[in-house]
Design an enzyme around this catalytic site. Structure first.
Site, PDB file in Angstrom:
ATOM      1  N   CYS A   1       0.751  -1.161   0.057  1.00 41.67           N
ATOM      2  CA  CYS A   1      -0.019  -0.023   0.087  1.00 41.67           C
ATOM      3  C   CYS A   1       0.595   1.240  -0.020  1.00 41.67           C
ATOM      4  O   CYS A   1       1.415   1.558  -0.926  1.00 41.67           O
ATOM      5  CB  CYS A   1      -0.948  -0.203   1.169  1.00 41.67           C
ATOM      6  SG  CYS A   1      -2.450   1.086   0.730  1.00 41.67           S
TER       7      CYS A   1
ATOM      8  N   GLU B   1      -1.219  -9.296   4.437  1.00 37.47           N
ATOM      9  CA  GLU B   1      -1.039  -9.679   5.626  1.00 37.47           C
ATOM     10  C   GLU B   1      -2.261 -10.004   6.676  1.00 37.47           C
ATOM     11  O   GLU B   1      -2.329 -10.702   7.678  1.00 37.47           O
ATOM     12  CB  GLU B   1      -0.194  -8.682   6.678  1.00 37.47           C
ATOM     13  CG  GLU B   1      -0.790  -7.502   6.728  1.00 37.47           C
ATOM     14  CD  GLU B   1      -0.599  -6.341   5.571  1.00 37.47           C
ATOM     15  OE1 GLU B   1      -0.477  -6.780   4.429  1.00 37.47           O
ATOM     16  OE2 GLU B   1      -0.870  -5.170   5.890  1.00 37.47           O
TER      17      GLU B   1
ATOM     18  N   HIS C   1      -3.444  -5.583   0.918  1.00 38.10           N
ATOM     19  CA  HIS C   1      -2.772  -6.153   2.184  1.00 38.10           C
ATOM     20  C   HIS C   1      -2.475  -7.620   2.129  1.00 38.10           C
ATOM     21  O   HIS C   1      -3.425  -8.196   2.733  1.00 38.10           O
ATOM     22  CB  HIS C   1      -3.459  -5.612   3.369  1.00 38.10           C
ATOM     23  CG  HIS C   1      -3.278  -4.132   3.279  1.00 38.10           C
ATOM     24  ND1 HIS C   1      -2.448  -3.523   4.225  1.00 38.10           N
ATOM     25  CD2 HIS C   1      -3.899  -3.058   2.980  1.00 38.10           C
ATOM     26  CE1 HIS C   1      -2.379  -1.964   3.777  1.00 38.10           C
ATOM     27  NE2 HIS C   1      -3.295  -1.877   3.122  1.00 38.10           N
TER      28      HIS C   1
END
Ligand SMILES: Nc1ncnc2c1ncn2[C@@H]1O[C@H](COP(=O)(O)OP(=O)(O)OP(=O)(O)O)[C@@H](O)[C@H]1O
Ligand SMILES: O=c1[nH]c(=O)c2[nH+]cn([C@@H]3O[C@H](COP(=O)(O)O)[C@@H](O)[C@H]3O)c2[nH]1
Ligand SMILES: NC(=O)CC[C@H](N)C(=O)O
Ligand SMILES: [Mg+2]
Length: 703
Positions: free
Chosen positions: A105, A194, A192
């Site tokens: 990002c 994660e 993202h």
């Protein structure tokens, strides 16, 4: 000075596929934190993939990173923009270290700009789970993956141009969502990997660590219980602990840990009634703690909380900071003021108890709280990030707590845990599942679930936003007669993909529905920063034709188009005609709290009676100051006096991201109807609504 950068050691070693794992050399990946909400989630994921991590601020020099002998660098997201007048500094030499880099990002934007591309704030923002298309051939980052992937996006800045040395390898509609460098191991993703809402994010991180960075996975998570016990014993020594217990998961696990580490007679457990607890909460909390052998002292302090105030930092128009007393809690409007007052009231109360215990010779004495990672990151604690934005100040990280922490007096054994990790630890401590799997309940309790306002928030663009919402709701009809709404149509088209537009067209052709802006603001989290903006409600008389999937899909499009809307709800009952332009004045007074307490009790009783508590993660029940179904003529004669209730059943694992529960899937439709009917029995309520917005752009709570 940069001569050492020419030496290829790091990269060569890292990418050598045939290299044998070197047991002596620990593999280490650095996370360069730009102020992300998910920095600690990246850290956790990499460690779960058996690679050790170290977190540095983004500003860290390439030289310092070089000396850490890193396998790879991951540049995190941020609440900031790379186009800010003073963006967060980074050392451009990190790109010459020869170490594989993954930018996420803000990190992705940093890579694009570094190599000469363009990033800018466009018409479109994306917050939530979206489908992207990834280039999976000849590309190690997305190896062994399908082209179509569900990912979590949360950004306002987007990539406009990609420099020649980078190649686009992923798209979200027309936006570029991933790139890689044509010669160097440098990758960037807009989404993202994660977080849980990126379904195959772990595979992407695994590919980055193992295929691209050459890690072998020699790191193993040590026993977290053992290290928590050691931390407690080291810190407290021969001292005593005052443990604040809410009866929630975190304080129960943390108190059980402290008792195990020090022995139960070294711990005094205290449960505080702040006046914002749920119906019958105190009795249940005391009973469930007693089952664990913890005898909790109950302090009744609702009056003290209700008339509490504190001193806070405020910002002048010119940006300078000044300190001033807040209003009293029972007159407050601003949600951050609420949180500061409640947090400081907890600590003031606890401090007097610390003194009392100290005077009885129980010293040194420490204050224990069940603080977790998300509490600290959302409060922008410097303990976890140098650049994070405040999303909301959690009551357990208020300024007075921070002062006590500086004095070394606060014990928080779970401050590096997420909720699901606490639950695992709780089970390993033999805490019964019924306690470990309880739904969380925030310390400020019902206080943050009451949206307090004296006046309607009607900004200049209120009626324009309503007109755009109307254009969205009648999209197919507007396309046929575009003349009066041309500018709104082109705005909608600029902010959406062709698939989105086809969806709006089909939906509005097949049924009649309304979208109404509400004149209230609530807190959200977008692009890793706080938003405080409007909510909108969708309603229809064609309820049976309007699937919940389509309601959610429509809800997801609204914040994409209208950046001052961060939440969308469904209104049960008949369609809502006409604008909503006023509010019922609402403060934290006893009658209003009692109304929400009863609505919360009714909703949860229905859910529990069907054995469904386990199918969702939490269900905030929220009171908003809106009295629906009064037309313009009535407004003068009949002032707004009722309020409405929003149900927010939520599904998540770590509470960092999550989705609304899907009616018909997580909660049977007849159970939902039963809940709505039960809530409507509570006097003073206008309508019941259902939250359709994920986190991000909403938060779990409403405030
Ligand atoms: N009513 C209360 N009395 C005493 N301490 C409280 C109370 N509410 C919150 N706290 C303290 O604040 C901490 C943070 O609250 P939080 O709600 O995040 O955790 P929890 O209540 O322990 O767990 P859960 O998230 O399951 O509700 C608690 O762990 C506890 O130390
Ligand atoms: O003890 C707490 N003190 C707080 O100030 C606080 N604010 C949010 N929460 C809880 O945190 C989880 C995530 O909520 P949000 O998505 O709204 O941040 C959810 O479980 C929320 O209930 C709090 N818990
Ligand atoms: N999540 C992020 O890193 C967002 C980056 C930036 N704040 C944006 O909104 O675009
Ligand atoms: Mg709690």
């Amino acid at each position: 000075m940069w001569a050492f950068l020419a030496t290829p050691t790091l990269h060569m070693a890292a990418t050598s596929e045939s290299a044998k794992p070197d047991e002596e050399v620990q593999e280490l990946v650095a996370i360069l934190d730009a102020g992300a909400q998910y920095g600690k989630v990246i850290d956790r994921r990499v460690r779960e993939l058996n690679v050790n991590t170290i977190i540095f601020p983004l500003e860290t020099s390439a030289e310092e990173l070089y000396h850490n002998n890193l396998k790879a660098l991951i540049i995190s997201g941020s609440g900031n923009s790379v186009n800010d007048s003073s963006p967060i500094h980074y050392d451009p030499n990190i790109f010459s270290l020869g170490v594989p880099i993954l930018g996420i990002c803000y990190g992705f934007h940093t890579i694009i700009k570094h190599y000469g591309g363009e990033v800018s704030k466009g018409m479109m923002r994306e917050d939530g789970q979206f489908e992207v298309i990834l280039e999976t051939d000849n590309n190690s980052l997305f190896e062994s993956m399908e082209r179509n992937q569900q990912v979590l996006l949360t950004h306002g800045d987007s990539v406009k141009t990609v420099p020649d040395c980078l190649k686009a390898i992923g798209w979200s509609g027309e936006l570029i969502t991933a790139v890689h460098h044509i010669t160097d191991p440098v990758y960037g993703v807009q989404f993202h990997p994660e977080v849980d809402l990126t379904i195959n994010g772990r595979q992407i991180l695994k590919n980055f660590l193992y295929q691209i960075s050459g890690c072998h996975g020699s790191y193993h998570l040590s026993s977290r219980e053992a290290s928590c016990l050691e931390y407690i014993r080291d810190k407290v020594g021969e001292g005593h602990v005052l443990s604040l217990v809410s009866g929630g998961v975190d304080s129960t696990v943390s108190t059980a840990l402290i008792s195990k580490a020090l022995g139960p007679n070294k711990v005094t457990a205290v449960h505080i009634d702040n006046g914002f607890l749920r119906k019958n909460e105190i009795e249940q909390v005391v009973a469930s703690l007693a089952r664990l052998g913890i005898s909790a002292q109950v302090i009744r302090a609702s009056l003290r909380f209700s008339s509490a105030s504190t001193i806070m930092n405020y910002r002048d128009k010119d940006g300078s900071i000044f300190r001033q007393a807040t209003p009293l809690l029972n007159t407050v409007i601003n949600p951050e003021e609420k949180r500061h007052i409640i947090g400081d009231a907890f600590v003031t109360l606890a401090s007097s108890m610390l003194k009392e215990l100290d005077s009885k010779g129980k010293r040194p004495i420490f204050l224990a709280q069940g603080t977790l990672r998300p509490d600290l990151i959302e409060s922008a604690s410097s303990l976890v990030s140098a650049n994070a934005h405040v999303i909301k100040t959690h009551h357990n990280d208020s300024p007075l707590v921070r002062e006590l922490r500086k004095q070394g007096l606060v014990l928080e054994p779970l401050s590096d845990f997420h909720k699901d990790e606490v639950r695992q630890l709780g089970l390993s401590l033999d805490i019964p599942e019924s306690i470990v799997n309880r739904h969380p309940f925030p310390g400020p309790g019902l206080a943050i679930r009451i949206i307090c306002q004296e006046e309607a928030i009607i900004r200049e663009d209120f009626s324009t936003i309503n007109s755009i919402l109307n254009t969205i709701a009648t999209y197919a009809q507007c396309l046929e007669k575009p003349s009066s709404v041309l500018q709104f149509l082109s705005m909608i088209q600029d902010c959406t993909s062709s698939n989105d537009q086809a969806f709006l067209s089909e939906l509005s052709a097949s049924l009649t529905y309304f979208i109404t802006l509400l004149p209230i603001y609530t807190v959200g989290v977008q692009g890793d920063s706080r938003s405080y903006s409007y909510a909108a409600v969708i309603s229809s008389d064609d309820e049976s034709k309007f699937s919940w999937k389509d309601r959610m899909k429509l809800a997801k499009l609204l914040p994409k188009i209208l950046h001052t809307i961060n939440r969308v709800v469904w209104g049960f009952g008949k369609a809502i005609y006409g604008p909503v332009c006023d509010v019922t004045p609402t403060h934290l007074t006893t009658g209003i709290i009692a109304t929400l307490r009863e609505a919360d009790h009714q909703a949860h009783s229905v859910l529990a009676s069907h054995g469904l508590m386990g199918s969702i993660s939490q269900m905030p029940v929220v009171l908003i100051p809106i009295h629906f179904d009064r037309n313009y003529q009535e407004i003068a004669a009949f002032p707004s006096c009722q309020r409405s209730v929003v149900l927010r059943p939520f599904v998540t694992c770590d509470f960092m991201t999550g989705v609304p529960a899907m009616p018909g899937e997580h909660i049977p439709l007849q159970v939902l109807d039963e809940m709505v009917a039960a809530i409507k029995q509570v006097p003073g309520l206008s309508r019941v609504l259902y939250n359709l917005t994920p986190k991000p752009p909403g938060t779990t709570e409403w405030e």
